[in-house]
Write a protein that holds these residues in place. Sequence first.
Motif, PDB file in Angstrom:
ATOM      1  N   ASP A 269       0.807  -1.219   0.000  1.00  0.00           N
ATOM      2  CA  ASP A 269       0.000   0.000   0.000  1.00  0.00           C
ATOM      3  C   ASP A 269       0.838   1.267   0.000  1.00  0.00           C
ATOM      4  N   LEU A 270       2.170   1.125   0.159  1.00  0.00           N
ATOM      5  CA  LEU A 270       3.057   2.290   0.179  1.00  0.00           C
ATOM      6  C   LEU A 270       3.506   2.700  -1.223  1.00  0.00           C
ATOM      7  N   ILE A 271       2.951   2.047  -2.238  1.00  0.00           N
ATOM      8  CA  ILE A 271       3.321   2.348  -3.629  1.00  0.00           C
ATOM      9  C   ILE A 271       3.105   3.830  -3.946  1.00  0.00           C
ATOM     10  N   THR A 272       1.916   4.339  -3.656  1.00  0.00           N
ATOM     11  CA  THR A 272       1.579   5.727  -3.993  1.00  0.00           C
ATOM     12  C   THR A 272       2.526   6.707  -3.305  1.00  0.00           C
ATOM     13  N   GLU A 273       2.861   6.418  -2.064  1.00  0.00           N
ATOM     14  CA  GLU A 273       3.730   7.310  -1.294  1.00  0.00           C
ATOM     15  C   GLU A 273       5.180   7.258  -1.755  1.00  0.00           C
ATOM     16  N   THR A 274       5.664   6.061  -2.133  1.00  0.00           N
ATOM     17  CA  THR A 274       7.087   5.874  -2.434  1.00  0.00           C
ATOM     18  C   THR A 274       7.428   6.096  -3.902  1.00  0.00           C
ATOM     19  N   TYR A 275       6.474   5.859  -4.774  1.00  0.00           N
ATOM     20  CA  TYR A 275       6.709   5.942  -6.227  1.00  0.00           C
ATOM     21  C   TYR A 275       7.402   7.244  -6.650  1.00  0.00           C
ATOM     22  N   PRO A 276       6.933   8.422  -6.208  1.00  0.00           N
ATOM     23  CA  PRO A 276       7.580   9.674  -6.681  1.00  0.00           C
ATOM     24  C   PRO A 276       9.049   9.772  -6.296  1.00  0.00           C
ATOM     25  N   TYR A 277       9.413   9.293  -5.109  1.00  0.00           N
ATOM     26  CA  TYR A 277      10.808   9.373  -4.668  1.00  0.00           C
ATOM     27  C   TYR A 277      11.719   8.482  -5.514  1.00  0.00           C
ATOM     28  N   ILE A 278      11.234   7.279  -5.830  1.00  0.00           N
ATOM     29  CA  ILE A 278      12.021   6.371  -6.676  1.00  0.00           C
ATOM     30  C   ILE A 278      12.180   6.961  -8.073  1.00  0.00           C
ATOM     31  N   ASP A 279      11.077   7.470  -8.609  1.00  0.00           N
ATOM     32  CA  ASP A 279      11.112   8.053  -9.954  1.00  0.00           C
ATOM     33  C   ASP A 279      12.050   9.256  -9.995  1.00  0.00           C
ATOM     34  N   GLN A 280      11.993  10.080  -8.972  1.00  0.00           N
ATOM     35  CA  GLN A 280      12.869  11.254  -8.901  1.00  0.00           C
ATOM     36  C   GLN A 280      14.333  10.848  -8.801  1.00  0.00           C
ATOM     37  N   ARG A 281      14.617   9.826  -7.999  1.00  0.00           N
ATOM     38  CA  ARG A 281      15.992   9.362  -7.831  1.00  0.00           C
ATOM     39  C   ARG A 281      16.548   8.817  -9.158  1.00  0.00           C
ATOM     40  N   LEU A 282      15.747   8.097  -9.900  1.00  0.00           N
ATOM     41  CA  LEU A 282      16.196   7.529 -11.174  1.00  0.00           C
ATOM     42  C   LEU A 282      16.462   8.629 -12.211  1.00  0.00           C
ATOM     43  N   LYS A 283      15.556   9.594 -12.300  1.00  0.00           N
ATOM     44  CA  LYS A 283      15.710  10.664 -13.296  1.00  0.00           C
ATOM     45  C   LYS A 283      16.904  11.558 -12.962  1.00  0.00           C
ATOM     46  N   ALA A 284      17.145  11.774 -11.676  1.00  0.00           N
ATOM     47  CA  ALA A 284      18.249  12.645 -11.266  1.00  0.00           C
ATOM     48  C   ALA A 284      19.603  12.055 -11.629  1.00  0.00           C
ATOM     49  N   THR A 285      19.670  10.727 -11.750  1.00  0.00           N
ATOM     50  CA  THR A 285      20.942  10.067 -12.082  1.00  0.00           C
ATOM     51  C   THR A 285      21.018   9.655 -13.548  1.00  0.00           C
ATOM     52  N   GLY A 286      20.082  10.145 -14.358  1.00  0.00           N
ATOM     53  CA  GLY A 286      20.152   9.891 -15.793  1.00  0.00           C
ATOM     54  C   GLY A 286      19.591   8.553 -16.238  1.00  0.00           C
ATOM     55  N   HIS A 287      18.876   7.847 -15.368  1.00  0.00           N
ATOM     56  CA  HIS A 287      18.283   6.569 -15.765  1.00  0.00           C
ATOM     57  C   HIS A 287      16.988   6.835 -16.543  1.00  0.00           C
ATOM     58  N   LEU A 288      16.926   6.304 -17.736  1.00  0.00           N
ATOM     59  CA  LEU A 288      15.736   6.460 -18.562  1.00  0.00           C
ATOM     60  C   LEU A 288      14.988   5.138 -18.628  1.00  0.00           C
ATOM     61  N   GLY A 289      13.722   5.205 -18.374  1.00  0.00           N
ATOM     62  CA  GLY A 289      12.919   3.989 -18.392  1.00  0.00           C
ATOM     63  C   GLY A 289      11.568   4.272 -17.767  1.00  0.00           C
ATOM     64  N   ARG A 290      10.874   3.232 -17.367  1.00  0.00           N
ATOM     65  CA  ARG A 290       9.563   3.420 -16.754  1.00  0.00           C
ATOM     66  C   ARG A 290       9.409   2.523 -15.539  1.00  0.00           C
ATOM     67  N   LEU A 291       8.602   3.018 -14.596  1.00  0.00           N
ATOM     68  CA  LEU A 291       8.276   2.267 -13.388  1.00  0.00           C
ATOM     69  C   LEU A 291       6.862   1.739 -13.517  1.00  0.00           C
ATOM     70  N   VAL A 292       6.694   0.457 -13.265  1.00  0.00           N
ATOM     71  CA  VAL A 292       5.380  -0.171 -13.336  1.00  0.00           C
ATOM     72  C   VAL A 292       5.114  -0.861 -12.008  1.00  0.00           C
ATOM     73  N   ASP A 293       3.987  -0.527 -11.361  1.00  0.00           N
ATOM     74  CA  ASP A 293       3.698  -1.155 -10.065  1.00  0.00           C
ATOM     75  C   ASP A 293       2.763  -2.334 -10.236  1.00  0.00           C
TER      76      ASP A 293
END
Length: 418
Positions: free
Chosen positions: A233-257
């Motif tokens: 149930d923590l998907i909604t809360e955690t998703y933005p932080y993971i996505d932000q961390r990936l984009k900040a380091t140049g990782h291109l792709g998509r997150l699927v829950d």
Amino acid sequence: MFRSFEWMLAFRYLRLKGHEGFISVIAIFSLLGIILGVMALIATMSVMGGFREELLGKVIGFKGHLLYQPVGGKISDYERSVELLSSVQNVVHVDPIIEGQVMASFGDYATGAIVRGMRPEDLKERPLVADHIVAGSLDDFGTGDHDLAVGVRLAENYNLHVGSLVTLITPKGRVTPFGTVPRLSSYEIKAIFEVGEYNYDSGYFFMPLDQAQKYFKYGDTVQYLEITLTHPDLITETYPYIDQRLKATGHLGRLVDWRILNKSFFNALQIERNVMFIILTLIILVAVFNVISTMIMLVRSKNKDIAILRTMGASRASILRVFFITGSTIGVLGTFLGVWAGVSLAKNLQNISDLIEKLTGAKVWDAEIRFISEIPAIIDPGEVIAVTVVSLTLTFLATLYPAWRAAKTDPVEALRYE
């Protein structure tokens, strides 16, 4: 609100004898109808709720909560990515994965399967698999050059055991002037697992990540990352932080829950659950109509008694309360006996199923059809309360009309020809 003589009369009317005893018989059948309806509704909703929770636990426990899929299908610096994402709040594990379809051959038999390449230490931290090893051990997984862990259903279907050899064939083979030659390689079974979900137990293999990289020609890369959180149930809360961390380091792709990956499946289960609630509530409604019939017959048979009570000073409200108590007693007793029976049935469904299979030889619960090896049942207090409220509400409403008719009885008309 209710007087003592009203309770006395109401319970006396429930114990009719002689030529009026037929009404009591109908009342008993109305009571049984409510009991069976409430019992069936609670037991069915418990099984469907348990079925959903079991499947949810199996799917999430087997495949994680989030998938990071890179552009191009390969992650080269996956060790750094694992370390990067592991520091995000609520993230428990980040596992690099390689997954591919193969043809598995053992002797004269062959079947399609999916190979999941994982680091042995990551697999040992998956409780759904690590805690359900039925043969062999994960301690030996990854110690050799060609290791596999297979599901118990596949092992049973093809008489495999620890030490058996399995030949894996993938169409992504070596390119020659005469076309692509499928790649073949033999692997030894080091462990057999049983997670309780038929598809996983019959069609999935685990292979050490380094061996999967060689077999599927991934080199030092992986296919995607599986991210496990402390709670789904923590998907909604955690998703933005993971996505932000990936984009900040140049990782291109998509997150699927997991909600997107299994959306249609779990939506179908929820719709089926809602429909079953409505259908089984109709059983209670049928029993409630029997209560109405019983009360109308009782009012007609006690027409003279009602008239005498009115001439003796009983008010219309008092007469209404007498017959309301009579009908409501059937509903309340039937509801609470049904709740008790439904909860007891839900708690012992597997034992009852085993007993029926033993007595008849027929298979009541087929894991191959229903995906789960045992009948799941989770009793939700909220659902039990909802069923109880629905049953009592329908019964109380059903009692109002006959009670109102009884209260409207005119004593002059009822006693005119007496």
